[in-house]
Design an enzyme around this catalytic site. Structure first.
Site, short mmCIF file in Angstrom:
data_model
loop_
_atom_site.label_atom_id
_atom_site.label_comp_id
_atom_site.label_asym_id
_atom_site.label_seq_id
_atom_site.Cartn_x
_atom_site.Cartn_y
_atom_site.Cartn_z
N HIS A 77 0.84 -1.22 0.13
CA HIS A 77 -0.14 -0.12 -0.18
C HIS A 77 0.88 1.26 0.16
O HIS A 77 1.91 1.02 0.15
CB HIS A 77 -0.97 -0.04 1.26
CG HIS A 77 -0.24 -0.02 2.50
ND1 HIS A 77 0.33 -1.03 3.06
CD2 HIS A 77 -0.29 0.97 3.70
CE1 HIS A 77 0.91 -0.78 4.41
NE2 HIS A 77 0.10 0.62 4.45
N HIS A 120 1.57 4.05 1.98
CA HIS A 120 1.98 4.73 2.97
C HIS A 120 3.48 4.88 2.84
O HIS A 120 4.04 3.86 2.64
CB HIS A 120 1.51 4.08 4.35
CG HIS A 120 0.31 4.40 4.80
ND1 HIS A 120 -0.39 3.66 5.67
CD2 HIS A 120 -0.72 5.28 4.38
CE1 HIS A 120 -1.67 4.22 5.69
NE2 HIS A 120 -1.94 5.02 5.10
N ASP A 165 5.84 4.63 5.09
CA ASP A 165 6.77 3.83 5.87
C ASP A 165 6.97 2.49 4.98
O ASP A 165 7.48 1.59 5.54
CB ASP A 165 6.57 3.63 7.33
CG ASP A 165 5.09 2.94 7.54
OD1 ASP A 165 4.36 3.42 6.61
OD2 ASP A 165 4.78 2.33 8.53
N HIS A 166 6.31 2.41 4.04
CA HIS A 166 6.08 1.10 3.12
C HIS A 166 6.92 1.50 1.83
O HIS A 166 7.19 0.38 1.03
CB HIS A 166 4.90 0.52 3.02
CG HIS A 166 4.25 0.05 4.29
ND1 HIS A 166 4.08 -1.31 4.67
CD2 HIS A 166 3.91 0.81 5.14
CE1 HIS A 166 3.75 -1.47 5.56
NE2 HIS A 166 3.50 -0.25 6.15
N HIS A 176 -7.52 -0.68 6.10
CA HIS A 176 -6.46 0.01 6.45
C HIS A 176 -6.16 1.23 5.59
O HIS A 176 -6.43 2.29 5.65
CB HIS A 176 -5.06 -0.84 6.54
CG HIS A 176 -3.79 0.04 6.94
ND1 HIS A 176 -3.69 0.73 8.24
CD2 HIS A 176 -2.71 0.32 6.36
CE1 HIS A 176 -2.82 1.30 8.33
NE2 HIS A 176 -2.13 1.29 7.14
N ASP A 179 -0.05 -3.97 6.51
CA ASP A 179 -0.77 -3.37 7.73
C ASP A 179 -2.22 -3.81 7.87
O ASP A 179 -2.89 -3.27 8.62
CB ASP A 179 -0.74 -1.95 7.64
CG ASP A 179 0.68 -1.33 8.01
OD1 ASP A 179 1.52 -2.28 8.28
OD2 ASP A 179 0.97 -0.28 7.98
N HIS A 237 4.85 -4.76 11.22
CA HIS A 237 5.33 -3.93 12.23
C HIS A 237 5.55 -4.81 13.47
O HIS A 237 4.82 -5.87 13.54
CB HIS A 237 4.21 -2.75 12.56
CG HIS A 237 4.41 -1.70 11.67
ND1 HIS A 237 5.06 -0.50 11.80
CD2 HIS A 237 3.46 -1.60 10.41
CE1 HIS A 237 4.54 0.18 10.80
NE2 HIS A 237 3.85 -0.29 10.06
#
Length: 253
Positions: A54, A56, A58-59, A110, A127, A165
């Site tokens: 996805h 975001h 941090d990915h 999410h 996530d 995570h």
């Protein structure tokens, strides 16, 4: 098939999938380029491809810096926010890399664009699902999220769950509030506490274990429904209402 965890930021995991005996890997959700580059150089490895679940940051933030040094195809959701994807994917499609076939599962909730990658006993779910928990509902709705989780629940029990995570201990601590009489949950939390004291990675989990301990997969269980209704102070109708109540409870815990 070997899978290596790369720690990033405070609690992210970037997964490197190594299907064969050579040092060729698939990089999953590279939020940070530097630890991946360090691993690749230390192991004299090359990148076959990148899998993105996805949009975001941090990915994805490490993706373009990695492509500069390790160019390879990028597979991910159909989302214009991720500029580097050159192989956009949808539900039901398959990705064949290094002799392995990965099924693409649409798992929104999410985020709307979220997908997961599944290959016989291995689930890379970003996530959408965590050990003992699930991601916050940023863009989806409860009905959508429940359908995504039901899709994952149908996978074989021995499926290893590689989420993104290190939230396991915090998630299980909350899960105890929902199911204080769940003996499997209590026992597993004690094990996880010891692992984290030693800075061990608590992943992968398994789908069989998650079905026993994770309240976000257990929304149709009597004890979870009762806890959600007590927290809400009213009767709840259906899986989505129970899930939404537990998700809001966790958000505010």
């Amino acid at each position: 098939m070997r899978v290596h965890p790369i720690k990033a930021y405070d609690d992210n995991y970037i997964w490197l999938i190594q299907p064969g005996s050579d040092n060729t890997v698939i990089v999953v959700d590279p939020g940070d380029a530097e630890p991946v580059k360090d691993w690749l150089k230390r192991h004299d490895a090359r990148v076959d491809s990148y899998f993105i679940t996805h949009h975001h940051w941090d990915h994805t933030d490490g993706l373009e810096p990695l492509l500069d040094d390790f160019p390879a195809p990028v597979f991910g959701p159909r989302d214009s926010r991720i500029k580097a994807i050159d192989h956009p994917l949808s539900e039901g499609e398959q990705v064949q890399r290094l002799g392995k076939t990965f099924d693409v599962l649409a798992t929104p909730g999410h985020t709307l664009d979220h997908i997961s990658f599944h290959h016989h006993g291995f689930l890379f779910c970003g996530d959408t699902l965590f050990s003992g928990g699930c991601g916050r509902m940023f863009e989806g709705n409860p009905e959508m999220y429940v359908e995504s989780l039901k899709k994952l629940r149908r996978l074989p029990g021995d499926t290893r769950v590689f989420c993104a995570h290190e939230y396991t201990q915090a998630n299980l601590t909350f899960a105890k509030l929902v199911e204080p009489n769940n003996a499997v949950l209590h026992s597993y939390l004690e094990k996880i506490k010891l692992m984290r004291q030693q800075q061990q990675v608590t992943l992968p989990s398994s789908m069989q274990l998650e079905l026993a301990i994770n309240p976000f997969l257990r929304f149709d269980q009597t004890a979870v429904i009762a806890a959600a209704e007590e927290h809400a102070g009213q009767s709840l109708n259906g899986d989505a209402e129970v899930f939404a109540t537990i998700r809001q409870w966790k958000d505010n815990a």
